[in-house]
Design a protein around this motif. Structure first.
Motif, PDB file in Angstrom:
ATOM      1  N   GLU A  37      56.760  18.712  -7.922  1.00 50.41           N
ATOM      2  CA  GLU A  37      55.514  17.994  -8.177  1.00 50.41           C
ATOM      3  C   GLU A  37      54.398  18.912  -8.662  1.00 50.41           C
ATOM      4  O   GLU A  37      53.385  18.433  -9.170  1.00 50.41           O
ATOM      5  CB  GLU A  37      55.062  17.265  -6.905  1.00 50.41           C
ATOM      6  N   HIS A  38      54.587  20.199  -8.510  1.00 50.54           N
ATOM      7  CA  HIS A  38      53.578  21.144  -8.999  1.00 50.54           C
ATOM      8  C   HIS A  38      53.376  21.000 -10.506  1.00 50.54           C
ATOM      9  O   HIS A  38      52.272  21.223 -11.018  1.00 50.54           O
ATOM     10  CB  HIS A  38      54.008  22.571  -8.661  1.00 50.54           C
ATOM     11  N   SER A  39      54.428  20.617 -11.224  1.00 47.24           N
ATOM     12  CA  SER A  39      54.324  20.467 -12.672  1.00 47.24           C
ATOM     13  C   SER A  39      53.381  19.337 -13.052  1.00 47.24           C
ATOM     14  O   SER A  39      52.721  19.399 -14.095  1.00 47.24           O
ATOM     15  CB  SER A  39      55.711  20.221 -13.266  1.00 47.24           C
ATOM     16  N   ILE A  40      53.311  18.290 -12.214  1.00 49.74           N
ATOM     17  CA  ILE A  40      52.400  17.178 -12.501  1.00 49.74           C
ATOM     18  C   ILE A  40      50.960  17.667 -12.427  1.00 49.74           C
ATOM     19  O   ILE A  40      50.129  17.341 -13.289  1.00 49.74           O
ATOM     20  CB  ILE A  40      52.644  16.021 -11.516  1.00 49.74           C
ATOM     21  N   HIS A  41      50.656  18.459 -11.408  1.00 52.08           N
ATOM     22  CA  HIS A  41      49.305  19.012 -11.286  1.00 52.08           C
ATOM     23  C   HIS A  41      49.012  19.982 -12.431  1.00 52.08           C
ATOM     24  O   HIS A  41      47.876  20.040 -12.923  1.00 52.08           O
ATOM     25  CB  HIS A  41      49.158  19.732  -9.946  1.00 52.08           C
ATOM     26  N   GLN A  42      50.029  20.704 -12.869  1.00 53.09           N
ATOM     27  CA  GLN A  42      49.850  21.609 -14.000  1.00 53.09           C
ATOM     28  C   GLN A  42      49.560  20.836 -15.279  1.00 53.09           C
ATOM     29  O   GLN A  42      48.724  21.245 -16.092  1.00 53.09           O
ATOM     30  CB  GLN A  42      51.107  22.473 -14.168  1.00 53.09           C
ATOM     31  N   LEU A  43      50.242  19.697 -15.440  1.00 52.90           N
ATOM     32  CA  LEU A  43      49.983  18.835 -16.602  1.00 52.90           C
ATOM     33  C   LEU A  43      48.560  18.306 -16.574  1.00 52.90           C
ATOM     34  O   LEU A  43      47.852  18.335 -17.592  1.00 52.90           O
ATOM     35  CB  LEU A  43      50.975  17.669 -16.602  1.00 52.90           C
ATOM     36  N   ILE A  44      48.117  17.830 -15.416  1.00 54.81           N
ATOM     37  CA  ILE A  44      46.754  17.302 -15.282  1.00 54.81           C
ATOM     38  C   ILE A  44      45.722  18.382 -15.575  1.00 54.81           C
ATOM     39  O   ILE A  44      44.739  18.153 -16.286  1.00 54.81           O
ATOM     40  CB  ILE A  44      46.557  16.710 -13.875  1.00 54.81           C
ATOM     41  N   ASP A  45      45.937  19.575 -15.041  1.00 54.15           N
ATOM     42  CA  ASP A  45      44.990  20.675 -15.271  1.00 54.15           C
ATOM     43  C   ASP A  45      44.969  21.100 -16.737  1.00 54.15           C
ATOM     44  O   ASP A  45      43.945  21.577 -17.241  1.00 54.15           O
ATOM     45  CB  ASP A  45      45.361  21.875 -14.390  1.00 54.15           C
ATOM     46  N   SER A  46      46.099  20.927 -17.427  1.00 56.33           N
ATOM     47  CA  SER A  46      46.163  21.279 -18.837  1.00 56.33           C
ATOM     48  C   SER A  46      45.397  20.280 -19.701  1.00 56.33           C
ATOM     49  O   SER A  46      44.713  20.657 -20.656  1.00 56.33           O
ATOM     50  CB  SER A  46      47.626  21.356 -19.290  1.00 56.33           C
ATOM     51  N   VAL A  47      45.510  18.986 -19.350  1.00 55.67           N
ATOM     52  CA  VAL A  47      44.837  17.941 -20.124  1.00 55.67           C
ATOM     53  C   VAL A  47      43.371  17.822 -19.724  1.00 55.67           C
ATOM     54  O   VAL A  47      42.494  17.616 -20.578  1.00 55.67           O
ATOM     55  CB  VAL A  47      45.554  16.589 -19.933  1.00 55.67           C
ATOM     56  N   PHE A  48      43.090  17.967 -18.427  1.00 54.71           N
ATOM     57  CA  PHE A  48      41.723  17.847 -17.910  1.00 54.71           C
ATOM     58  C   PHE A  48      41.344  19.116 -17.134  1.00 54.71           C
ATOM     59  O   PHE A  48      41.288  19.098 -15.900  1.00 54.71           O
ATOM     60  CB  PHE A  48      41.592  16.625 -16.998  1.00 54.71           C
ATOM     61  N   PRO A  49      41.076  20.217 -17.821  1.00 52.27           N
ATOM     62  CA  PRO A  49      40.711  21.457 -17.111  1.00 52.27           C
ATOM     63  C   PRO A  49      39.351  21.341 -16.436  1.00 52.27           C
ATOM     64  O   PRO A  49      38.428  20.705 -16.972  1.00 52.27           O
ATOM     65  CB  PRO A  49      40.685  22.496 -18.243  1.00 52.27           C
ATOM     66  N   ASN A  50      39.241  21.934 -15.238  1.00 52.65           N
ATOM     67  CA  ASN A  50      37.973  21.917 -14.479  1.00 52.65           C
ATOM     68  C   ASN A  50      37.432  20.511 -14.284  1.00 52.65           C
ATOM     69  O   ASN A  50      36.236  20.252 -14.382  1.00 52.65           O
ATOM     70  CB  ASN A  50      36.918  22.781 -15.190  1.00 52.65           C
ATOM     71  N   MET A  51      38.325  19.586 -14.011  1.00 55.40           N
ATOM     72  CA  MET A  51      37.943  18.178 -13.935  1.00 55.40           C
ATOM     73  C   MET A  51      36.942  17.906 -12.820  1.00 55.40           C
ATOM     74  O   MET A  51      36.021  17.099 -12.975  1.00 55.40           O
ATOM     75  CB  MET A  51      39.199  17.320 -13.736  1.00 55.40           C
ATOM     76  N   THR A  52      37.101  18.570 -11.695  1.00 49.61           N
ATOM     77  CA  THR A  52      36.225  18.316 -10.548  1.00 49.61           C
ATOM     78  C   THR A  52      34.757  18.511 -10.889  1.00 49.61           C
ATOM     79  O   THR A  52      33.883  17.817 -10.365  1.00 49.61           O
ATOM     80  CB  THR A  52      36.614  19.232  -9.371  1.00 49.61           C
ATOM     81  N   TYR A  53      34.464  19.437 -11.799  1.00 44.83           N
ATOM     82  CA  TYR A  53      33.078  19.762 -12.125  1.00 44.83           C
ATOM     83  C   TYR A  53      32.572  19.032 -13.379  1.00 44.83           C
ATOM     84  O   TYR A  53      31.415  19.201 -13.761  1.00 44.83           O
ATOM     85  CB  TYR A  53      32.949  21.280 -12.342  1.00 44.83           C
ATOM     86  N   ARG A  54      33.426  18.217 -13.991  1.00 49.08           N
ATOM     87  CA  ARG A  54      33.021  17.556 -15.239  1.00 49.08           C
ATOM     88  C   ARG A  54      33.288  16.055 -15.214  1.00 49.08           C
ATOM     89  O   ARG A  54      33.406  15.413 -16.263  1.00 49.08           O
ATOM     90  CB  ARG A  54      33.759  18.192 -16.421  1.00 49.08           C
ATOM     91  N   VAL A  55      33.373  15.496 -14.012  1.00 46.71           N
ATOM     92  CA  VAL A  55      33.720  14.087 -13.887  1.00 46.71           C
ATOM     93  C   VAL A  55      32.649  13.155 -14.442  1.00 46.71           C
ATOM     94  O   VAL A  55      32.918  11.981 -14.712  1.00 46.71           O
ATOM     95  CB  VAL A  55      34.006  13.724 -12.410  1.00 46.71           C
TER      96      VAL A  55
END
Length: 257
Positions: free
Chosen positions: A114-132
């Motif tokens: 499941e780590h790959s799913i989080h890696q995919l999300i971070d790749s498409v939406f980098p630094n998402m927590t700070y740019r919501v």
């Protein structure tokens, strides 16, 4: 993707209206599509069934003049991907293990649980927590899957990255005049027909959403409109349109609870 019988029905209708036996009553019709992509979907049908229902098998196809588009306007900034797509469409790309096509290395994230799913999300939406709260940031990326179950899984992970308090909305889960309780609540909650959202939706302020119905097309609220939630009430959603000519317009979307 449209079934040829739909076009033939329209053609027959125009012939009756215009009292003209030419295809579509002599009116000029413009079709758009690519047979190298998605053929008509025939439920439980074979490849032959899909081809038979294609527009190219229609009675009026001999009257169609084909105009070829030469440039992929969606990939002008990524020449490598554009050329790859054209090779796949022209059946020129090398295959492996039969009919499988190997993707470009730049398109692949190796599967590591499941780590790959989080890696995919971070790749498409980098630094998402700070740019919501950045609407442009939300529009620039999207994750597309082939199954609704994967959509639900990714949505659950993404919604946790928003810091605001969550709001849960549920669909109507009872049937009128069902005095004998024939339709169990659990069964109704499990239904997710095509084109409708799931029974339970979790939203937070700042998360993007998409309309699935034509609410008010003249106001920009139509099927496919993308919005960002700005406030979540008990029976309404305060949302702002983030694409198109009505961008930055805010509306109250009322819910029936």
């Amino acid at each position: 993707m449209a079934n040829r019988y739909a076009f033939e029905a329209i053609s027959q209708t125009f012939q009756d209206i215009m009292d003209n036996q030419l295809p579509f009553g002599g009116k000029t019709m413009i079709f758009g599509g690519d047979f190298r992509q998605v053929l008509p979907v025939v439920k439980r049908g074979s490849m032959r069934d899909q081809i038979v229902t294609s527009i190219s098998r229609s009675s009026f196809w001999n009257f169609v003049k084909i105009l070829h588009l030469q440039q992929n306007m969606r990939s002008t900034q990524d020449i490598e991907f554009s050329q790859f797509i054209l090779r796949v469409g022209d059946d020129l790309e090398d295959t492996v293990s039969g009919n499988f096509i190997k993707l470009l290395n730049s398109m692949i994230i190796p599967w590591e649980s499941e780590h790959s799913i989080h890696q995919l999300i971070d790749s498409v939406f980098p630094n998402m927590t700070y740019r919501v709260h950045d609407a442009n940031y939300m529009v620039d990326g999207a994750i597309i899957t082939t199954k609704n179950v994967d959509v639900d899984e990714i949505n659950e992970i993404l919604i946790l990255k928003f810091l605001e308090e969550e709001k849960v909305y549920t669909s109507w889960d009872s049937v009128e005049d069902d005095n004998n309780n024939i339709f169990q609540v659990e069964f109704l909650n499990s239904l997710c027909p095509s084109g409708l959202p799931p029974h339970r939706i979790t939203l937070k302020v700042g998360c993007p959403t998409m309309l699935l119905r034509n609410v008010a097309p003249e106001l920009g609220l139509c099927n496919g409109t993308r919005l960002i939630c700005r406030n979540l009430g008990r029976n309404f959603i305060d949302a702002k349109i983030i694409t198109g000519p009505h961008k930055d317009t805010r509306y109250f979307l009322h819910l029936f609870l």
